[in-house]
Design an enzyme around this catalytic site. Structure first.
Site, PDB file in Angstrom:
ATOM      1  N   LYS A  80       0.801  -1.010  -0.055  1.00  0.00           N
ATOM      2  CA  LYS A  80      -0.070   0.046   0.050  1.00  0.00           C
ATOM      3  C   LYS A  80       1.009   1.018   0.003  1.00  0.00           C
ATOM      4  O   LYS A  80       1.951   1.257   0.514  1.00  0.00           O
ATOM      5  CB  LYS A  80      -0.896   0.196   1.203  1.00  0.00           C
ATOM      6  CG  LYS A  80      -1.913   1.025   1.253  1.00  0.00           C
ATOM      7  CD  LYS A  80      -3.013   0.074   0.770  1.00  0.00           C
ATOM      8  CE  LYS A  80      -4.127   0.887   0.209  1.00  0.00           C
ATOM      9  NZ  LYS A  80      -5.575   0.309  -0.148  1.00  0.00           N
ATOM     10  N   GLY A 184     -19.945   8.098   4.563  1.00  0.00           N
ATOM     11  CA  GLY A 184     -19.265   7.762   3.161  1.00  0.00           C
ATOM     12  C   GLY A 184     -19.802   7.432   2.125  1.00  0.00           C
ATOM     13  O   GLY A 184     -19.504   6.490   1.913  1.00  0.00           O
TER      14      GLY A 184
HETATM   15  P1  NAD Z   1     -13.477   8.524  -1.781  1.00  0.00           P
HETATM   16  O1  NAD Z   1     -12.353   9.198  -1.073  1.00  0.00           O
HETATM   17  O2  NAD Z   1     -14.043   8.820  -2.941  1.00  0.00           O
HETATM   18  O3  NAD Z   1     -14.662   8.264  -0.709  1.00  0.00           O
HETATM   19  C1  NAD Z   1     -14.633   8.689   0.887  1.00  0.00           C
HETATM   20  C2  NAD Z   1     -15.712   9.066   1.300  1.00  0.00           C
HETATM   21  O4  NAD Z   1     -15.580   9.014   2.722  1.00  0.00           O
HETATM   22  C3  NAD Z   1     -15.383  11.223   1.092  1.00  0.00           C
HETATM   23  O5  NAD Z   1     -16.752  11.186   0.248  1.00  0.00           O
HETATM   24  C4  NAD Z   1     -14.893  11.294   1.972  1.00  0.00           C
HETATM   25  O6  NAD Z   1     -15.110  12.988   1.897  1.00  0.00           O
HETATM   26  C5  NAD Z   1     -16.076  10.264   3.443  1.00  0.00           C
HETATM   27  N1  NAD Z   1     -15.319  10.574   4.222  1.00  0.00           N
HETATM   28  C6  NAD Z   1     -13.566  10.991   4.775  1.00  0.00           C
HETATM   29  N2  NAD Z   1     -14.018  11.015   6.412  1.00  0.00           N
HETATM   30  C7  NAD Z   1     -15.009  10.625   6.142  1.00  0.00           C
HETATM   31  C8  NAD Z   1     -15.564  10.555   8.013  1.00  0.00           C
HETATM   32  N3  NAD Z   1     -14.637  10.317   9.030  1.00  0.00           N
HETATM   33  N4  NAD Z   1     -16.998  10.040   8.313  1.00  0.00           N
HETATM   34  C9  NAD Z   1     -17.694  10.127   7.110  1.00  0.00           C
HETATM   35  N5  NAD Z   1     -17.595  10.257   5.821  1.00  0.00           N
HETATM   36  C10 NAD Z   1     -15.987  10.670   5.850  1.00  0.00           C
HETATM   37  O7  NAD Z   1     -12.931   7.014  -1.317  1.00  0.00           O
HETATM   38  P2  NAD Z   1     -13.598   5.364  -2.059  1.00  0.00           P
HETATM   39  O8  NAD Z   1     -12.891   5.002  -2.825  1.00  0.00           O
HETATM   40  O9  NAD Z   1     -14.768   5.296  -2.159  1.00  0.00           O
HETATM   41  O10 NAD Z   1     -12.967   4.343  -1.045  1.00  0.00           O
HETATM   42  C11 NAD Z   1     -13.975   4.572   0.128  1.00  0.00           C
HETATM   43  C12 NAD Z   1     -13.091   3.226   1.156  1.00  0.00           C
HETATM   44  O11 NAD Z   1     -13.628   1.692   0.446  1.00  0.00           O
HETATM   45  C13 NAD Z   1     -11.571   3.249   1.925  1.00  0.00           C
HETATM   46  O12 NAD Z   1     -11.673   2.984   3.108  1.00  0.00           O
HETATM   47  C14 NAD Z   1     -11.793   2.844   1.012  1.00  0.00           C
HETATM   48  O13 NAD Z   1     -10.132   2.240   1.145  1.00  0.00           O
HETATM   49  C15 NAD Z   1     -12.399   1.468   0.303  1.00  0.00           C
HETATM   50  N6  NAD Z   1     -11.709   1.057  -0.238  1.00  0.00           N
HETATM   51  C16 NAD Z   1     -12.197   1.529  -1.380  1.00  0.00           C
HETATM   52  C17 NAD Z   1     -12.027   0.402  -2.795  1.00  0.00           C
HETATM   53  C18 NAD Z   1     -12.119   1.272  -4.315  1.00  0.00           C
HETATM   54  O14 NAD Z   1     -12.257   0.281  -5.209  1.00  0.00           O
HETATM   55  N7  NAD Z   1     -12.016   2.399  -4.194  1.00  0.00           N
HETATM   56  C19 NAD Z   1     -11.340  -0.803  -3.074  1.00  0.00           C
HETATM   57  C20 NAD Z   1     -11.705  -1.487  -1.525  1.00  0.00           C
HETATM   58  C21 NAD Z   1     -11.463  -0.583  -0.299  1.00  0.00           C
END
Ligand code: NAD
Length: 349
Positions: A80, A184
């Protein structure tokens, strides 16, 4: 800052810190385990309050990727990257180029992709400096969503299938009329909300930014909830889809749900939380089991001759993997994360 003594060090093979004076890039790459193949994991861009916080996140996230790849039966290891900066303020092409050069120093032992704060465009910019960038090849479509390399759509679909399986397991029902609180609504959370809405679930959403909340409200009739209380709503499913540690000592006793299942990585603030959830009779779907759709998508981007149906089938299988873990946990009388860890670790150790 101690590394080998760090509580999350967990036998990492390699951890590197990089500062690029010209662009101001401050980044960490952590490679946990490469026994099953080169380490692959997204890059998170976040304004960490300290380097310690960033290091802890990188270490914990890369360990999670080893478990995730093994659980999904992929020929990959876990790694990562984190960039310490605000993605809304500090992005530049030069910064992404510098990150690409940093990735290239790993010579293929680490392959970068998207995570929170990093877009396909950012990866494209990194890819001008290294061939070890993924998640930017528009290949196979999941559920008719136009592919652009972003693994988010596949992650969202996998999480949806996992939630469906957990709801079936716990309530012996489908999602019609079930209540789900999503913490989120970003790249994955908003897409997940669309699937859940289509399946008839009633949604509650929170975020720290307004844009997507308004979309979820308008388009999906979701109720917008204060971020401070989203975890304590009385709902059937709580879906953490923001950053890590949604299950911690402060939230543990406030949960008013039967199931915790969402996209966020590292949902448990510490490993004892899975036992604590079991004791509270809350079914926890281990994060890396349910959110593997993205890594599966990225894997398919490397396979010539795959197709949309193959991708859909493999991501959809997350539902059966979730069910298997929940059934095994019940049979063995163990917390779900422990059961999943045992299965995954036996594959990559
Ligand atoms: P993203 O940044 O697009 O979305 C995250 C959202 O959470 C944002 O809208 C942000 O404003 C919000 N956020 C941040 N802190 C917050 C809080 N304290 N309370 C409420 N909302 C909050 O990211 P993503 O790509 O949607 O990923 C979301 C999660 O899923 C992350 O933990 C990421 O590691 C995990 N994930 C993502 C993927 C992927 O394909 N994108 C794959 C596996 C895991």
């Amino acid at each position: 800052m101690a590394l080998f003594e760090h509580p999350d060090f967990d036998n990492h093979e390699q951890v590197a810190f990089h500062h690029d004076k010209k662009t101001g890039l401050k980044a960490i790459i952590a490679v946990h385990n490469t026994n099953l193949g080169p380490s692959l994991g997204g890059c998170r861009m976040w304004p960490y309050a300290s380097s310690e916080e960033a290091l802890t996140d990188a270490l914990r996230l890369s360990v999670g990727m080893s478990y995730k790849a093994a659980m999904a039966n992929l020929p990959q290891g876990g790694g990562k990257a984190v960039i310490i900066a605000n993605p809304r303020e500090h992005k530049s092409e030069a910064l992404m180029h510098a990150m690409g050069r940093f990735v290239d120093t790993f010579n293929g032992r680490y392959i970068i992709a998207e995570d929170s704060g990093i877009s396909v465009q950012d990866i494209n910019q990194m890819a001008t400096q290294t061939k070890f960038a993924s998640g930017h090849h528009a290949r196979y479509a999941i559920n008719d969503q136009k592919p652009d390399g972003n693994p988010g759509p596949s992650t969202a679909y996998g999480v949806f299938c996992g939630i469906q399986a957990a709801v079936k397991y716990v309530f012996n029902s489908d999602l019609q009329g079930k209540t789900v609180a999503i913490q989120g609504v970003g790249n994955v959370g908003l897409r997940l909300a669309r699937y859940l809405h289509k399946a008839g679930a009633k949604l509650f959403v929170s975020d720290i930014y307004e844009e997507n909340l308004l979309i979820a409200h308008k388009e999906l009739n979701a109720t917008i909830v204060d971020n401070k209380i989203i975890h304590s709503l009385e709902v059937d499913v709580f879906a953490p889809c923001a950053l890590g540690s949604a299950v911690n000592k402060d939230t543990l006793n406030a949960f008013n749900t039967k199931i915790i299942a969402g996209a966020a990585n590292n949902q448990l603030a510490n490993p004892t939380m899975d036992l604590a959830l079991m004791n509270r009779q809350i079914t926890y779907v281990p994060d890396y089991v349910i959110n593997a759709g993205g890594i599966i998508d990225i894997h398919h981007q490397t396979i010539d001759g795959s197709n949309d149906a193959n991708l859909l089938e493999q991501v959809g299988n997350i539902g059966s993997t979730v069910l298997h873990v929940l059934e095994q946990a019940k049979e063995q009388g163990l917390p779900t994360q422990q059961v999943a860890n045992n299965i995954a670790a036996s594959r990559f150790s």
